[in-house]
Write a protein that holds these residues in place. Structure first.
Motif, PDB file in Angstrom:
ATOM      1  N   ASP A  18       9.704 -15.155  -9.315  1.00 31.52           N
ATOM      2  CA  ASP A  18      10.960 -14.664  -8.743  1.00 31.52           C
ATOM      3  C   ASP A  18      10.787 -13.446  -7.849  1.00 31.52           C
ATOM      4  OD1 ASP A  18      12.311 -16.671 -10.098  1.00 31.52           O
ATOM      5  OD2 ASP A  18      12.646 -15.414 -11.864  1.00 31.52           O
ATOM      6  N   VAL A  19       9.544 -13.027  -7.622  1.00 29.38           N
ATOM      7  CA  VAL A  19       9.271 -11.830  -6.821  1.00 29.38           C
ATOM      8  C   VAL A  19       8.606 -12.247  -5.508  1.00 29.38           C
ATOM      9  CG1 VAL A  19       7.989  -9.659  -6.719  1.00 29.38           C
ATOM     10  CG2 VAL A  19       8.980 -10.416  -8.887  1.00 29.38           C
ATOM     11  N   PRO A  20       9.152 -11.852  -4.370  1.00 25.84           N
ATOM     12  CA  PRO A  20       8.477 -12.128  -3.103  1.00 25.84           C
ATOM     13  C   PRO A  20       7.159 -11.349  -3.036  1.00 25.84           C
ATOM     14  CG  PRO A  20      10.777 -11.525  -2.738  1.00 25.84           C
ATOM     15  CD  PRO A  20      10.461 -11.230  -4.174  1.00 25.84           C
ATOM     16  N   PRO A  21       6.087 -11.970  -2.546  1.00 29.33           N
ATOM     17  CA  PRO A  21       4.793 -11.280  -2.481  1.00 29.33           C
ATOM     18  C   PRO A  21       4.853  -9.933  -1.777  1.00 29.33           C
ATOM     19  CG  PRO A  21       4.509 -13.587  -1.949  1.00 29.33           C
ATOM     20  CD  PRO A  21       5.996 -13.333  -2.053  1.00 29.33           C
ATOM     21  N   ALA A  22       5.661  -9.823  -0.733  1.00 33.16           N
ATOM     22  CA  ALA A  22       5.749  -8.567   0.017  1.00 33.16           C
ATOM     23  C   ALA A  22       6.360  -7.437  -0.815  1.00 33.16           C
ATOM     24  CB  ALA A  22       6.566  -8.777   1.285  1.00 33.16           C
ATOM     25  N   GLU A  23       7.104  -7.779  -1.856  1.00 30.11           N
ATOM     26  CA  GLU A  23       7.741  -6.765  -2.695  1.00 30.11           C
ATOM     27  C   GLU A  23       6.877  -6.342  -3.878  1.00 30.11           C
ATOM     28  OE1 GLU A  23      11.711  -7.736  -3.844  1.00 30.11           O
ATOM     29  OE2 GLU A  23      12.272  -8.249  -1.801  1.00 30.11           O
ATOM     30  N   LEU A  24       5.746  -6.984  -4.067  1.00 29.39           N
ATOM     31  CA  LEU A  24       4.866  -6.653  -5.188  1.00 29.39           C
ATOM     32  C   LEU A  24       4.013  -5.444  -4.813  1.00 29.39           C
ATOM     33  CD1 LEU A  24       3.931  -7.444  -7.995  1.00 29.39           C
ATOM     34  CD2 LEU A  24       2.311  -9.019  -6.948  1.00 29.39           C
ATOM     35  N   ASP A  25       4.206  -4.356  -5.526  1.00 23.51           N
ATOM     36  CA  ASP A  25       3.476  -3.109  -5.273  1.00 23.51           C
ATOM     37  C   ASP A  25       1.995  -3.317  -5.578  1.00 23.51           C
ATOM     38  OD1 ASP A  25       2.417  -0.540  -5.177  1.00 23.51           O
ATOM     39  OD2 ASP A  25       3.961   0.337  -6.458  1.00 23.51           O
ATOM     40  N   VAL A  26       1.126  -2.979  -4.637  1.00 28.28           N
ATOM     41  CA  VAL A  26      -0.320  -3.174  -4.825  1.00 28.28           C
ATOM     42  C   VAL A  26      -0.884  -2.289  -5.922  1.00 28.28           C
ATOM     43  CG1 VAL A  26      -0.729  -3.990  -2.470  1.00 28.28           C
ATOM     44  CG2 VAL A  26      -0.969  -1.549  -3.000  1.00 28.28           C
ATOM     45  N   ASP A  27      -0.133  -1.262  -6.340  1.00 31.05           N
ATOM     46  CA  ASP A  27      -0.594  -0.364  -7.395  1.00 31.05           C
ATOM     47  C   ASP A  27       0.090  -0.614  -8.740  1.00 31.05           C
ATOM     48  OD1 ASP A  27      -2.506   1.127  -5.879  1.00 31.05           O
ATOM     49  OD2 ASP A  27      -0.819   2.054  -4.840  1.00 31.05           O
TER      50      ASP A  27
END
Length: 87
Positions: A18-27
Motif C-alpha cells: 500500500d506504499v508507493p516506492p517513492a514514499e518509502l524513506d531510504v533510512d
C-alpha cells in the motif's frame, strides 16, 4: 545510491503493497519497524542472490546490512555487484 529504486520497488512489492516506492524513506529501519522479520530477511537475501548474483555463502550476512534501503544499497556496493537482467 545506485540500487535504491530497485530495492525500494522490491520492498514495496513484497512487504508494503500500500506504499508507493517513492514514499518509502531510504533510512526507514525495516527491521525495527516490523517491515521485515526473520523470514522476510531470508526473502530479501534470496532476492539479492537472484537479482544481483550475491553468493550468500561468500559475504557477511549481518542484520545491520538489511536495516534500511540505504544499508542494503551500501551492502551491494561493498559486494561489488551489478544487477542481473530484469526478471
Amino acid at each position: 545510491m545506485q540500487h535504491a529504486p530497485v530495492i525500494a520497488q522490491f520492498i514495496v512489492e513484497e512487504f508494503l503493497p500500500d506504499v508507493p516506492p517513492a514514499e518509502l524513506d531510504v533510512d526507514l529501519d525495516l527491521i525495527d519497524n516490523g517491515v521485515i522479520d526473520s523470514l522476510g530477511l531470508l526473502k530479501v537475501i534470496a532476492w539479492l542472490e537472484e537479482r544481483f548474483g550475491i553468493a550468500a555463502d561468500q559475504v557477511e550476512l549481518a542484520p545491520e546490512h538489511f536495516r534500511s534501503i540505504r544499508a542494503i544499497d551500501a551492502f551491494l556496493a561493498r559486494a561489488g555487484t551489478e544487477p542481473a537482467e530484469a526478471k
